[in-house]
Design an enzyme around this catalytic site. Structure first.
Site, mmCIF file in Angstrom:
data_model
loop_
_atom_site.group_PDB
_atom_site.id
_atom_site.type_symbol
_atom_site.label_atom_id
_atom_site.label_comp_id
_atom_site.label_asym_id
_atom_site.label_seq_id
_atom_site.Cartn_x
_atom_site.Cartn_y
_atom_site.Cartn_z
ATOM 1 N N LYS A 115 19.129 -2.754 -30.174
ATOM 2 C CA LYS A 115 18.817 -3.020 -28.758
ATOM 3 C C LYS A 115 19.166 -1.829 -27.883
ATOM 4 C CE LYS A 115 18.148 -7.867 -28.512
ATOM 5 N NZ LYS A 115 18.409 -9.150 -27.877
ATOM 6 N N LYS A 197 10.639 -7.109 -38.990
ATOM 7 C CA LYS A 197 10.830 -8.530 -38.641
ATOM 8 C C LYS A 197 9.824 -8.968 -37.565
ATOM 9 C CE LYS A 197 13.994 -9.865 -35.729
ATOM 10 N NZ LYS A 197 15.198 -10.240 -34.974
ATOM 11 N N LYS A 200 9.700 -11.760 -31.009
ATOM 12 C CA LYS A 200 8.987 -12.226 -29.806
ATOM 13 C C LYS A 200 8.695 -11.090 -28.850
ATOM 14 C CE LYS A 200 12.289 -15.495 -28.366
ATOM 15 N NZ LYS A 200 13.475 -15.934 -27.578
HETATM 16 P P1 TYM Z 1 17.207 -15.291 -31.485
HETATM 17 O O1 TYM Z 1 16.912 -15.906 -30.170
HETATM 18 O O2 TYM Z 1 16.831 -13.867 -31.688
HETATM 19 O O3 TYM Z 1 16.532 -16.124 -32.626
HETATM 20 C C1 TYM Z 1 16.722 -17.527 -32.727
HETATM 21 C C2 TYM Z 1 16.769 -17.936 -34.192
HETATM 22 O O4 TYM Z 1 15.561 -17.576 -34.846
HETATM 23 C C3 TYM Z 1 15.836 -16.775 -35.997
HETATM 24 N N1 TYM Z 1 14.781 -15.792 -36.153
HETATM 25 C C4 TYM Z 1 14.101 -15.591 -37.292
HETATM 26 N N2 TYM Z 1 14.187 -16.182 -38.493
HETATM 27 C C5 TYM Z 1 13.335 -15.760 -39.440
HETATM 28 N N3 TYM Z 1 12.407 -14.786 -39.252
HETATM 29 C C6 TYM Z 1 12.279 -14.168 -38.062
HETATM 30 N N4 TYM Z 1 11.369 -13.228 -37.877
HETATM 31 C C7 TYM Z 1 13.158 -14.570 -37.010
HETATM 32 N N5 TYM Z 1 13.295 -14.183 -35.715
HETATM 33 C C8 TYM Z 1 14.302 -14.937 -35.216
HETATM 34 C C9 TYM Z 1 17.170 -16.107 -35.683
HETATM 35 O O5 TYM Z 1 17.834 -15.679 -36.844
HETATM 36 C C10 TYM Z 1 17.906 -17.221 -34.954
HETATM 37 O O6 TYM Z 1 18.485 -18.111 -35.866
HETATM 38 N N6 TYM Z 1 22.083 -14.366 -31.083
HETATM 39 C C11 TYM Z 1 21.100 -15.392 -31.341
HETATM 40 C C12 TYM Z 1 21.156 -16.563 -30.384
HETATM 41 C C13 TYM Z 1 22.497 -17.203 -30.331
HETATM 42 C C14 TYM Z 1 23.052 -18.062 -31.314
HETATM 43 C C15 TYM Z 1 24.322 -18.456 -30.812
HETATM 44 C C16 TYM Z 1 22.593 -18.541 -32.551
HETATM 45 C C17 TYM Z 1 23.393 -17.095 -29.307
HETATM 46 N N7 TYM Z 1 24.497 -17.849 -29.619
HETATM 47 C C18 TYM Z 1 25.164 -19.309 -31.539
HETATM 48 C C19 TYM Z 1 23.435 -19.397 -33.265
HETATM 49 C C20 TYM Z 1 24.697 -19.758 -32.786
HETATM 50 C C21 TYM Z 1 19.718 -14.759 -31.236
HETATM 51 O O7 TYM Z 1 19.551 -13.749 -30.603
HETATM 52 O O8 TYM Z 1 18.745 -15.478 -31.852
#
Ligand code: TYM
Length: 335
Positions: A115, A197, A200
């Protein structure tokens, strides 16, 4: 007191449009696991502040994501679904955990490095301490299990390290959470660059299937997906990343094994295969689209869930926060 059910915690950043990566890596598993656990699902809007947001779009996106959790099949009367910013204990515990997290640990985080490279003009302190806020999210609810995609594994590990560190000093404060990663689909790749990966924030809209995409769009995007010149549907992540990614997506939505998929498309070209993947994904998302449209008609239902669940989440989070403050030696408030 023994907990009746184990606790599950997870969440997503509150911006942009959710992708089938989010769905397959996380949301689908939340739905599959939610009967078995006491579940808390956050719409992580405070985490999203690490990147500049347009306030009007941000407000809408966060609400859309809340509704998508519900439309995907999470009953908000059984699962505590809430906005992170509605529960001040997250930032309160986040600060405490900052004081138990080392700069060296945070420096190693690949998401921070990625990032920072992407937003070189805004490498803020929040981006750096992001993992301790995420640890607070999880530890506040004494979570046993955290279903996430592979890209969040490092963040879960640092969360466990912080929790163990504090437990060693102060006695048992936190439950040590385990990650839950899908065997297939923990990292869904971009349709345009299958070694990257699916994200979004990808600028190429054809690289990503959004959960809001309609059937025609989904099929069109899969038709354009990058594959290879072998013209054989075979699961081989290293040598055939594009085809293997499509096979994983198809396998998840149809519950077919990689072997079964290879057999199904033996002797057939990629055209047939891509069309089948597109149709299967569109069919899998259709019920969610319908329910989403229904919830859009009845805004008051979602409003009530947002309010009630913020109170419920606060109750559990404050319980842990009080325990932490006490263990650390902060004077209790006099009422
Ligand atoms: P975020 O918002 O980037 O993604 C949300 C969830 O989706 C999964 N994910 C994927 N899994 C498989 N393939 C992909 N291409 C893919 N893109 C995203 C992510 O692994 C995630 O599980 N830091 C976290 C949000 C967060 C969080 C938490 C998660 C904040 N606090 C506490 C769990 C527990 C994040 O940025 O996820």
């Amino acid at each position: 007191m023994e907990k009746e059910k184990k606790v599950l915690y997870s969440g997503m950043q509150a911006t942009g449009l959710l992708t089938i990566g989010n769905y397959i890596g996380a949301l689908k598993n939340w739905v599959n696991l939610n009967e078995e656990y006491d579940c808390f699902f956050g719409v992580m809007d405070l985490h999203s502040l690490t990147v500049r947001q347009n306030p009007a779009e941000f407000r809408k996106a966060a609400r859309r994501i809340y509704t998508q959790y519900v439309a995907a099949g999470l009953d908000p009367e059984k699962n505590c679904i809430y906005f992170q910013s509605h529960v001040p204990a997250h930032t309160q515990l986040g600060w405490v955990l900052d004081c138990f997290t080392y700069m060296g640990e945070l420096n190693r985080m690949t998401q921070f490095k990625d990032k920072s490279a992407k937003h070189a003009d805004n490498i803020n302190a929040g981006l750096f301490t992001y993992p301790s806020l995420m640890a607070a999210d999880i530890l506040l609810y004494q979570a046993d299990v955290v279903p996430i995609g592979a890209d969040q594994k490092q963040h879960l590990e640092i969360c466990r390290d912080i929790a163990e560190r504090m437990n060693n000093i102060y006695g048992d404060i936190f439950t040590i959470p385990e990650g839950y990663f899908p065997k297939i689909g923990a990292k869904i790749m971009s349709l345009a660059e299958p070694t990257k990966k699916m994200s979004k924030s990808d600028e190429n809209v054809n690289a990503t299937i959004y959960l809001v995409d309609d059937k025609d769009t989904i099929i069109r995007k899969f038709k354009k997906a990058v594959t290879d010149s072998e013209a054989q549907v075979r699961y081989d992540v290293e040598n055939k990343p594009g085809v293997s990614n499509l096979m994983e997506i198809y396998g998840i939505v149809t519950e077919k094994s990689m072997d079964a998929i290879e057999k199904e498309f033996e002797g057939k070209g990629y055209g047939d295969f891509k069309l089948a993947v597109g149709e299967a994904v569109a069919d899998a998302l259709e019920p969610m689209h319908k329910r989403y449209a229904e919830f859009e008609q009845d805004k008051s239902y979602i409003d009530k869930c947002i309010k009630d669940n913020a109170e419920k989440a606060s109750y559990y989070a404050n319980k842990t926060l009080r325990k932490v403050y006490k263990k650390l030696g902060l004077n209790e408030m006099i009422r």
